[in-house]
Design a protein around this motif. Structure first.
Motif, PDB file in Angstrom:
ATOM      1  N   LEU A 495     -16.962   0.094   4.421  1.00  0.00           N
ATOM      2  CA  LEU A 495     -16.052   0.032   3.287  1.00  0.00           C
ATOM      3  C   LEU A 495     -14.769  -0.685   3.742  1.00  0.00           C
ATOM      4  O   LEU A 495     -14.204  -0.492   4.855  1.00  0.00           O
ATOM      5  N   ARG A 496     -14.356  -1.468   2.877  1.00  0.00           N
ATOM      6  CA  ARG A 496     -12.995  -2.308   3.089  1.00  0.00           C
ATOM      7  C   ARG A 496     -12.087  -1.966   1.757  1.00  0.00           C
ATOM      8  O   ARG A 496     -12.755  -1.866   0.812  1.00  0.00           O
ATOM      9  N   LEU A 497     -10.770  -2.296   2.029  1.00  0.00           N
ATOM     10  CA  LEU A 497      -9.905  -2.377   0.969  1.00  0.00           C
ATOM     11  C   LEU A 497      -9.042  -3.307   1.434  1.00  0.00           C
ATOM     12  O   LEU A 497      -8.856  -3.839   2.580  1.00  0.00           O
ATOM     13  N   ALA A 498      -8.091  -4.208   0.344  1.00  0.00           N
ATOM     14  CA  ALA A 498      -7.239  -5.157   0.775  1.00  0.00           C
ATOM     15  C   ALA A 498      -5.886  -4.706   0.149  1.00  0.00           C
ATOM     16  O   ALA A 498      -5.848  -3.862  -0.861  1.00  0.00           O
ATOM     17  N   MET A 499      -4.611  -5.220   0.843  1.00  0.00           N
ATOM     18  CA  MET A 499      -3.378  -4.808   0.626  1.00  0.00           C
ATOM     19  C   MET A 499      -2.412  -6.304   0.415  1.00  0.00           C
ATOM     20  O   MET A 499      -2.771  -7.319   1.195  1.00  0.00           O
ATOM     21  N   ASP A 500      -2.120  -6.424  -0.864  1.00  0.00           N
ATOM     22  CA  ASP A 500      -1.282  -7.429  -1.147  1.00  0.00           C
ATOM     23  C   ASP A 500       0.229  -7.188  -0.818  1.00  0.00           C
ATOM     24  O   ASP A 500       0.717  -6.188  -0.872  1.00  0.00           O
ATOM     25  N   VAL A 501       0.635  -8.276  -0.175  1.00  0.00           N
ATOM     26  CA  VAL A 501       1.955  -7.988   0.514  1.00  0.00           C
ATOM     27  C   VAL A 501       2.735  -9.167   0.385  1.00  0.00           C
ATOM     28  O   VAL A 501       2.514 -10.097   0.124  1.00  0.00           O
ATOM     29  N   ALA A 502       3.971  -8.767   0.132  1.00  0.00           N
ATOM     30  CA  ALA A 502       5.264  -9.524  -0.374  1.00  0.00           C
ATOM     31  C   ALA A 502       6.303  -9.162   0.600  1.00  0.00           C
ATOM     32  O   ALA A 502       6.884  -7.964   0.466  1.00  0.00           O
ATOM     33  N   ASP A 503       7.094  -9.964   1.355  1.00  0.00           N
ATOM     34  CA  ASP A 503       8.252  -9.664   2.336  1.00  0.00           C
ATOM     35  C   ASP A 503       7.808  -8.504   3.207  1.00  0.00           C
ATOM     36  O   ASP A 503       8.965  -7.625   3.292  1.00  0.00           O
ATOM     37  N   GLY A 504       6.735  -8.228   3.657  1.00  0.00           N
ATOM     38  CA  GLY A 504       6.423  -7.139   4.471  1.00  0.00           C
ATOM     39  C   GLY A 504       6.332  -5.905   3.844  1.00  0.00           C
ATOM     40  O   GLY A 504       6.070  -4.808   4.207  1.00  0.00           O
ATOM     41  N   ARG A 505       6.310  -5.770   2.527  1.00  0.00           N
ATOM     42  CA  ARG A 505       5.916  -4.651   1.496  1.00  0.00           C
ATOM     43  C   ARG A 505       4.778  -4.689   0.856  1.00  0.00           C
ATOM     44  O   ARG A 505       4.223  -5.746   0.406  1.00  0.00           O
ATOM     45  N   VAL A 506       3.984  -3.583   0.671  1.00  0.00           N
ATOM     46  CA  VAL A 506       2.755  -3.416   0.077  1.00  0.00           C
ATOM     47  C   VAL A 506       2.968  -3.318  -1.353  1.00  0.00           C
ATOM     48  O   VAL A 506       3.677  -2.620  -1.908  1.00  0.00           O
TER      49      VAL A 506
END
Length: 668
Positions: A495-506
């Motif tokens: 099982l996998r999930l992904a995190m969108d990240v901007a400037d080191g923040r989720v």
């Protein structure tokens, strides 16, 4: 990795039970997440079996009867397709448990109709693609081009059919009218999509957020460009074309099919409920047999049975099975995504195109493996002993089917990244669902059902909605880092999930193709503890009121020496405090009705809002009472008590406002 749908996520059912459960917990002075987990069934050994009717029948016969009995499920219907034909179709348990002298009726997969809920949305997707082929619509054109009313938008970017079919149009969720009481007339499709439109929360193409309304709007476009009522179009151009004579979008069913409809059971020991009226109909109203869904799966695989003409060209079928908006999802594009109508997964190294569906009683799942030419459909006519009984079973059936007949090579687990521990700490926190009601009082469901991502301190994270079939949160570690986001994988699993990240923040966590977690704003994180504190203090003061009267009477102390104005201020303040638990109980009662799919009358909701405002109005007499205490040197403790009362009243009002309970829009 295939992920089981959360129990309300891609279903027709809204988040009502979540709100009810959590409000009840609030009254008890505690809170815990009550959301349906993404269920991972126990991993079975990799055993390859020959895909034959005899073996599939033996496997199903060995699994389903025992599971139905264990989970308290009344009946199930299954069909399996392979090699361009229906390999097998099986019925288990009862379509009608019987009552008194009426004997039980067994499930017949060729004759018994089940409600398939949101699996109906695949018919909408097919209808849209047919019109793409006919040149009447363009997937990437502004959908406003095809409408006879103004589409409400919050962003400049146009909403397209691609967005609508992939649940990325950005609209909030609405629950009113999704499941109506038996016998309720079916709402008009145009009214459903044009009147009281949901609020657009996200820029189109950027945040997956499951939406029944979006699918209905796509169906309305088909109705507009063809000049044919959608229900008639679906019957003529999809169902009849494939010989699906046991399927219908009609509500109620026509006379020839009504007698073949399975009963639905909301709980173990409960009586059968009546035929549900579902709105908007394109998003979940279809009734069908397992045999007919076998025919539908064959058509989706491009191998329609017998002399049936193809539903779509091969290139259109292929487009439905590709990621629809991958380029605009950022880091979320690193995980499972939506196609055009389909949820896209990977299992045992194979592509799986799937869609689940739930009503109050029926729970279904359809999945096809296009490269292998196989598919499986299951529908269950009851909820069972636990809220996730049917979800667990249908997931186990699908994963078991692929593992048994299409096992992939065992893959070595990827190593954790060097940044796993650092990123686990950054990801930890409180999140809310992308699929939520925002502009109405139903915002409360999202506000008080926050999902906590936990940093386990060893470079892994856990979250309650990603759990084993026993409800234990899985541990996930980071296995990939890109400029767009981070990918996490189950320790010892797929099982996998992904995190969108901007400037080191989720900024978002993708755990399912049409469902995303978004950071919960700090003010909303504070709502639940603030509300609990306000309710607790109000109850404490109310309890002390009669106790104080008894104590004063025993000691011969009377309030008669107080001025009339002072006594009135005290009474008005206590009435405000009394309104705190009464309003809370009122909202719980209303949500309970909605959770049972009983519409809440607007006058009742307005009355509740007035009652919720009473504590705010009571701040005025509470403040005057505090001022009087200070002027009359009533004592430090008396002043502190009055101050805390005023703070509790204000806190309750703030929590109610932030949770949306005072929203002027009562649509839910």
């Amino acid at each position: 990795m295939i992920i089981a749908p959360p129990r309300r996520s891609r279903s027709m059912i809204t988040a009502v039970p979540v709100l009810l459960a959590l409000l009840a917990l609030t009254l008890a002075g505690c809170a815990a997440p009550a959301t349906g987990p993404v269920i991972t069934p126990p991993t079975a050994p990799r055993v390859s079996a020959e895909l034959t009717k005899a073996d599939v029948d033996d496997w199903l016969d060995g699994m389903l009867p025992t599971a139905l009995e264990r989970e308290g499920l009344a009946g199930a219907t299954v069909s399996v397709v392979a090699d361009g034909r229906i390999l097998t179709e099986r019925g288990y348990g009862a379509a009608d448990l019987g009552e008194a002298e009426r004997p039980p009726v067994p499930v017949d997969p060729a004759r018994t109709l089940f409600r398939i809920g949101s699996v109906s949305k695949l018919v909408t997707a097919v209808a849209v693609m047919q019109q793409v082929e006919a040149g009447k619509v363009d997937l990437d054109a502004d959908v406003q081009t095809y409408l006879d009313f103004d589409l409400e938008r919050a962003f400049d970017e146009p909403v397209t059919l691609r967005h609508l079919l992939s649940h990325t149009a950005g609209y909030e969720d609405r629950g009113r009218g999704v499941l109506l009481a038996p016998g309720t007339p079916e709402p008009d499709l145009r009214t459903e999509v044009a009147v009281d439109q949901p609020e657009q929360l996200y820029r189109p193409g950027t945040v997956p957020a499951y939406s029944n309304w979006s699918n209905a709007l796509a169906a309305y476009v088909v109705q507009r460009v063809t000049g044919t009522p959608y229900r008639d179009y679906a019957r003529d151009r999809v169902l009849d074309r494939l010989g699906m004579s046991g399927s219908s979008f009609d509500q109620p069913l026509p006379e020839g099919l009504a007698g073949r409809m399975s009963q639905g059971y909301p709980a173990v020991g409960a009586s059968a409920a009546g035929f549900e009226t579902i709105g908007p109909a394109p998003a979940g109203a279809m009734s069908a047999t397992a045999h007919d869904l076998g025919l539908f799966m064959l058509a989706l695989l491009g191998t329609p049975a017998g002399n049936s003409p193809p539903l779509l060209r091969p290139e259109s079928l292929a487009a439905m099975g590709r990621p629809a908006v991958a380029e605009s999802l950022g880091g979320l594009g690193l995980a499972d995504q939506m196609g055009l109508g389909f949820f896209l997964y990977e299992l045992q190294g194979h592509r799986v195109l799937a869609h689940g569906g739930d009503t109050a009683m029926f729970h279904s799942q359809l999945a096809v493996l296009p490269e292998l030419g196989t598919g499986i459909f299951v529908s269950i006519n009851s909820t069972g002993r636990a809220g996730d009984s049917a979800a667990t079973l249908r997931t186990a059936l699908l994963t078991g089917f692929v593992e048994r007949y299409h096992p992939g090579p065992a893959a070595a687990a990827p190593a954790a990244t060097a940044t796993s521990a650092e990123h686990a700490a950054r990801a930890a926190g409180s999140y809310q669902f992308s699929r939520r009601g925002e502009s109405t009082f139903f915002r409360a469901a999202s506000v008080i059902s926050a999902i906590t991502v936990t940093d386990n301190g060893d470079g892994t994270i856990s979250l309650p909605i990603v759990a084993t079939s026993g409800g234990h949160p899985l541990r996930l570690r980071e296995v990939s880092v890109t400029e767009d986001g981070w990918v996490w994988q189950e320790v010892g699993g797929e099982l996998r999930l992904a995190m969108d990240v901007a400037d080191g923040r989720v900024t978002a966590i993708g755990y399912d193709p049409a469902h995303v977690l978004l950071p919960m704003p700090p003010d909303r994180q504070a709502v639940l503890p603030v509300a609990i504190g306000a309710i607790g203090w109000a109850l404490l003061v109310l309890l002390a009121w009669p106790i104080g009267a008894i104590v004063r009477r025993r000691h011969g102390v009377s309030l008669a020496e107080w001025s009339v104005a002072r006594r009135r201020l005290r009474t008005l303040t206590h009435l405000g405090l009394l309104a705190v638990p009464l309003a809370t109980l009122g909202w719980v009662a209303v949500i309970s009705l909605i959770g049972s799919f009983v519409p809440a009358p607007e006058p009742v909701l307005r009355a509740l809002q007035v009652l919720t405002l009473v504590p705010v109005l009571a701040v005025v007499p509470a403040l005057l009472q505090l001022i009087g205490t200070l002027r009359n040197r009533g004592g430090v403790w008396s002043a502190i008590g009055n101050l805390l009362i005023m703070v509790a009243l204000l806190a309750f009002g703030w929590a109610a406002w932030t949770a949306g309970l005072l929203s002027p829009d009562l649509t839910y």
